[in-house]
Design an enzyme around this catalytic site. Sequence first.
Site, short mmCIF file in Angstrom:
data_model
loop_
_atom_site.label_atom_id
_atom_site.label_comp_id
_atom_site.label_asym_id
_atom_site.label_seq_id
_atom_site.Cartn_x
_atom_site.Cartn_y
_atom_site.Cartn_z
CB CYS A 134 -0.96 0.01 1.19
SG CYS A 134 -0.17 0.23 2.80
CB CYS A 154 13.93 2.31 13.64
SG CYS A 154 13.44 3.21 15.10
#
Length: 165
Positions: A134, A154
Site C-alpha cells: 500500500c 526502526c
Amino acid sequence: MAIDRRNVLLGGSAIAVLSAFALLRPMSGPAEAAEGDFPFKLTDAEWKAKLSPEAYDVLRNEGTERAFTSPLNDEHAAGTFVCAGCDRPLFASETKFDSGTGWPSFYTFIEGGIGDSVDDSLFMSRTEVHCSNCGGHQGHVFEDGPQPTGLRYCINGVSLKFVAA
C-alpha cells in the site's frame, strides 16, 4: 566533555530547532505515502475512515509516533507484524529485538513486504521503509542492528498490527 551551563544551553537549542523542523514538516496534501503504483489503493477519505488519526499521520503523511508509546514495543509473543493499512505481513516476531530506541525494531523483514526510498528530511539522508503493498510509511532502516544482518528496521508501532501465531 564537561557538562556545564553553556553545553546544556547549546544542546537544548539544537533539540528545539530540530523539533521545530519536525513539527513544521510540509504536509502538502493527503496521502503522501511512498510514491509509486501500489496494488492496494484507497481514497484519502477511505484511509481516514480506516485508520486512527495517529496511524493516518504515520502511514499516509510519513509522520513519526512518540518514542515508547506503542504497546507493540513490548510485544514478545510468537506471530507476525502486519501493515496496519493493508494487513500485508512485514516482520516475523523472531526477528524483533529491543533496540532501546522506543520503537519496535527488527533485523530483517518478510521477503516482499518492504520497499525503501531515500528520505532527505531533517538535514540528513536516511533510508525510509514502506509497505510494498500500500506504500504506507513504516519507519527507517539503519546499519546499527544485530547480526546476522547488522540492520535495524526502526518501525512506528501505529503502522503495524500484531497477529499472534
